[in-house]
Scaffold this motif. Sequence first.
Motif, mmCIF file in Angstrom:
data_model
loop_
_atom_site.group_PDB
_atom_site.id
_atom_site.type_symbol
_atom_site.label_atom_id
_atom_site.label_comp_id
_atom_site.label_asym_id
_atom_site.label_seq_id
_atom_site.Cartn_x
_atom_site.Cartn_y
_atom_site.Cartn_z
ATOM 1 N N HIS A 97 31.030 42.333 33.853
ATOM 2 C CA HIS A 97 32.377 41.836 33.586
ATOM 3 C C HIS A 97 33.425 42.761 34.197
ATOM 4 C CE1 HIS A 97 34.958 39.150 31.152
ATOM 5 N NE2 HIS A 97 35.758 40.194 31.073
ATOM 6 N N VAL A 98 33.233 44.069 34.033
ATOM 7 C CA VAL A 98 34.222 45.040 34.478
ATOM 8 C C VAL A 98 34.230 45.182 35.993
ATOM 9 C CG1 VAL A 98 34.796 47.503 34.482
ATOM 10 C CG2 VAL A 98 34.307 46.345 32.331
ATOM 11 N N TYR A 99 33.050 45.243 36.597
ATOM 12 C CA TYR A 99 32.975 45.526 38.027
ATOM 13 C C TYR A 99 33.060 44.269 38.885
ATOM 14 C CZ TYR A 99 31.725 50.279 36.715
ATOM 15 O OH TYR A 99 31.746 51.535 36.197
ATOM 16 N N LEU A 100 32.199 43.307 38.602
ATOM 17 C CA LEU A 100 32.177 42.102 39.429
ATOM 18 C C LEU A 100 33.338 41.169 39.128
ATOM 19 C CD1 LEU A 100 28.384 41.176 39.548
ATOM 20 C CD2 LEU A 100 29.754 42.327 41.286
ATOM 21 N N GLY A 101 33.732 41.117 37.867
ATOM 22 C CA GLY A 101 34.756 40.166 37.451
ATOM 23 C C GLY A 101 36.113 40.418 38.061
ATOM 24 N N ARG A 102 36.333 41.619 38.588
ATOM 25 C CA ARG A 102 37.652 41.964 39.131
ATOM 26 C C ARG A 102 37.662 42.067 40.647
ATOM 27 N NH1 ARG A 102 40.262 46.133 34.702
ATOM 28 N NH2 ARG A 102 39.256 45.238 32.883
ATOM 29 N N TRP A 103 36.525 41.770 41.263
ATOM 30 C CA TRP A 103 36.437 41.899 42.717
ATOM 31 C C TRP A 103 37.061 40.681 43.377
ATOM 32 C CZ3 TRP A 103 35.104 46.266 45.110
ATOM 33 C CH2 TRP A 103 34.918 46.222 46.495
ATOM 34 N N GLY A 104 38.046 40.892 44.233
ATOM 35 C CA GLY A 104 38.767 39.793 44.861
ATOM 36 C C GLY A 104 37.924 39.058 45.896
ATOM 37 N N LYS A 105 37.843 37.763 45.788
ATOM 38 C CA LYS A 105 37.028 36.975 46.706
ATOM 39 C C LYS A 105 37.620 36.919 48.111
ATOM 40 C CE LYS A 105 35.109 34.053 43.060
ATOM 41 N NZ LYS A 105 34.972 32.663 42.533
ATOM 42 N N ASN A 106 38.923 37.139 48.226
ATOM 43 C CA ASN A 106 39.574 37.034 49.539
ATOM 44 C C ASN A 106 39.808 38.382 50.197
ATOM 45 O OD1 ASN A 106 41.552 37.904 47.733
ATOM 46 N ND2 ASN A 106 43.200 36.976 48.921
ATOM 47 N N TRP A 107 39.314 39.459 49.609
ATOM 48 C CA TRP A 107 39.606 40.785 50.146
ATOM 49 C C TRP A 107 39.002 40.995 51.535
ATOM 50 C CZ3 TRP A 107 38.740 43.970 45.015
ATOM 51 C CH2 TRP A 107 39.883 43.822 44.223
ATOM 52 N N ALA A 108 37.783 40.512 51.749
ATOM 53 C CA ALA A 108 37.146 40.706 53.053
ATOM 54 C C ALA A 108 37.953 40.028 54.158
ATOM 55 C CB ALA A 108 35.716 40.162 53.032
ATOM 56 N N SER A 109 38.354 38.783 53.937
ATOM 57 C CA SER A 109 39.144 38.073 54.948
ATOM 58 C C SER A 109 40.520 38.705 55.105
ATOM 59 C CB SER A 109 39.282 36.594 54.569
ATOM 60 O OG SER A 109 39.918 36.448 53.307
ATOM 61 N N GLN A 110 41.061 39.234 54.017
ATOM 62 C CA GLN A 110 42.368 39.902 54.075
ATOM 63 C C GLN A 110 42.299 41.132 54.970
ATOM 64 O OE1 GLN A 110 43.785 40.931 50.164
ATOM 65 N NE2 GLN A 110 45.644 41.907 50.906
ATOM 66 N N LEU A 111 41.246 41.913 54.856
ATOM 67 C CA LEU A 111 41.110 43.124 55.659
ATOM 68 C C LEU A 111 40.867 42.821 57.135
ATOM 69 C CD1 LEU A 111 38.981 45.401 53.284
ATOM 70 C CD2 LEU A 111 41.362 45.758 53.983
ATOM 71 N N HIS A 112 40.241 41.664 57.419
ATOM 72 C CA HIS A 112 39.889 41.323 58.798
ATOM 73 C C HIS A 112 40.901 40.385 59.474
ATOM 74 C CE1 HIS A 112 35.912 42.759 57.409
ATOM 75 N NE2 HIS A 112 35.786 43.145 58.661
ATOM 76 N N ASN A 113 41.995 40.090 58.801
ATOM 77 C CA ASN A 113 42.986 39.171 59.359
ATOM 78 C C ASN A 113 43.833 39.885 60.411
ATOM 79 O OD1 ASN A 113 44.839 37.224 59.946
ATOM 80 N ND2 ASN A 113 45.717 37.104 57.885
ATOM 81 N N ARG A 114 43.404 39.802 61.666
ATOM 82 C CA ARG A 114 44.057 40.552 62.733
ATOM 83 C C ARG A 114 45.383 39.947 63.184
ATOM 84 N NH1 ARG A 114 38.479 42.111 66.029
ATOM 85 N NH2 ARG A 114 37.765 43.619 64.461
ATOM 86 N N ALA A 115 45.779 38.839 62.580
ATOM 87 C CA ALA A 115 47.111 38.298 62.844
ATOM 88 C C ALA A 115 48.181 39.151 62.171
ATOM 89 C CB ALA A 115 47.198 36.854 62.346
ATOM 90 N N ILE A 116 47.747 40.013 61.236
ATOM 91 C CA ILE A 116 48.669 40.886 60.503
ATOM 92 C C ILE A 116 48.416 42.326 60.943
ATOM 93 C CG2 ILE A 116 49.329 41.703 58.202
ATOM 94 C CD1 ILE A 116 48.355 39.031 57.097
ATOM 95 N N ILE A 123 47.637 46.219 61.079
ATOM 96 C CA ILE A 123 46.706 46.933 60.219
ATOM 97 C C ILE A 123 47.416 47.671 59.084
ATOM 98 C CG2 ILE A 123 46.698 48.936 61.764
ATOM 99 C CD1 ILE A 123 43.746 47.654 59.586
ATOM 100 N N ARG A 124 48.565 48.262 59.348
ATOM 101 C CA ARG A 124 49.285 48.979 58.295
ATOM 102 C C ARG A 124 49.646 48.031 57.155
ATOM 103 N NH1 ARG A 124 54.545 50.097 56.593
ATOM 104 N NH2 ARG A 124 54.805 52.219 55.702
ATOM 105 N N GLU A 125 50.186 46.883 57.506
ATOM 106 C CA GLU A 125 50.571 45.904 56.487
ATOM 107 C C GLU A 125 49.354 45.402 55.727
ATOM 108 O OE1 GLU A 125 52.741 41.519 56.307
ATOM 109 O OE2 GLU A 125 53.067 42.836 58.041
ATOM 110 N N ARG A 126 48.254 45.180 56.461
ATOM 111 C CA ARG A 126 47.018 44.726 55.806
ATOM 112 C C ARG A 126 46.539 45.727 54.762
ATOM 113 N NH1 ARG A 126 42.752 43.878 60.309
ATOM 114 N NH2 ARG A 126 44.442 44.328 61.778
ATOM 115 N N LEU A 127 46.528 47.004 55.140
ATOM 116 C CA LEU A 127 46.014 48.027 54.230
ATOM 117 C C LEU A 127 46.905 48.193 53.004
ATOM 118 C CD1 LEU A 127 44.724 50.814 56.639
ATOM 119 C CD2 LEU A 127 43.470 48.955 55.550
ATOM 120 N N ILE A 128 48.212 48.183 53.221
ATOM 121 C CA ILE A 128 49.128 48.328 52.088
ATOM 122 C C ILE A 128 48.979 47.143 51.132
ATOM 123 C CG2 ILE A 128 51.556 48.352 51.402
ATOM 124 C CD1 ILE A 128 52.114 49.957 53.985
ATOM 125 N N ASP A 129 48.974 45.934 51.675
ATOM 126 C CA ASP A 129 48.845 44.745 50.828
ATOM 127 C C ASP A 129 47.505 44.740 50.095
ATOM 128 O OD1 ASP A 129 51.317 43.904 51.633
ATOM 129 O OD2 ASP A 129 50.585 42.397 53.047
#
Length: 222
Positions: free
Chosen positions: A77-96, A98-104
């Motif tokens: 519940h504590v570890y898996l339940g809070r893992w964002g499903k979109n985080w991987a795509s967020q980190l790899h979204n090269r349209a944004i 890298i600085r903005e990606r990391l901060i967001d």
Amino acid sequence: MANYRKPVANQDGGQIKRKLSAAERRTAYIEGAIRCFSEIGFDASTREIARFLGVTQPLLYKYFPSKEELINEVYRHVYLGRWGKNWASQLHNRAIPIRERLIDFYIDYYRSVFDRDWLRIYLFSALRGAKINKWYVEMLEAQVIRPIALELKRELISTEGQNASEAEVEAVWSLQSSVYYYGVRSLVYEVEPSVDVATMIANSVDSLMAVFPNLSSGREQT
């Protein structure tokens, strides 16, 4: 009491109590156990846990036959339940950039994952020697740390198809550690940080980006 939800108003404006389903009750016990373990630690007995939840020990055993099973559910519940499903795509979204990606990403990560219960359970379970902490660190490195290192390498050093060096990976861990320790200071030690979390993350990202190109001497070729 853990047996009931907050009373719901009926059509006449009065109050009625809706009894929890078995699944809802089980979830309520897990959430209560999270608070219990964050306050007492994992040495709490099932009797103490039941008392904390306001239920009998036999009723707790009905849903969790052993303390270890309850602990395992708390971990999930504590570890898996809070893992964002979109985080991987967020980190790899090269349209944004890298600085903005990391901060967001790190603002979202901090707000989604860190609270007092999560941090105290993480510390307690590490002292207990729980395998889940090692597993979580491995997951974090595979899904966050190394992908960030590769994205930084691509944008700041203009490399493609190369693995990140261990020095580059370690530099990203320093960013992760800054975010983690900010949470510990604020939520566990209850020491008010001098800047807000968004400012701290932006400053830490800028520091990482400033030193990252200088790590090229430790670069490992594929």
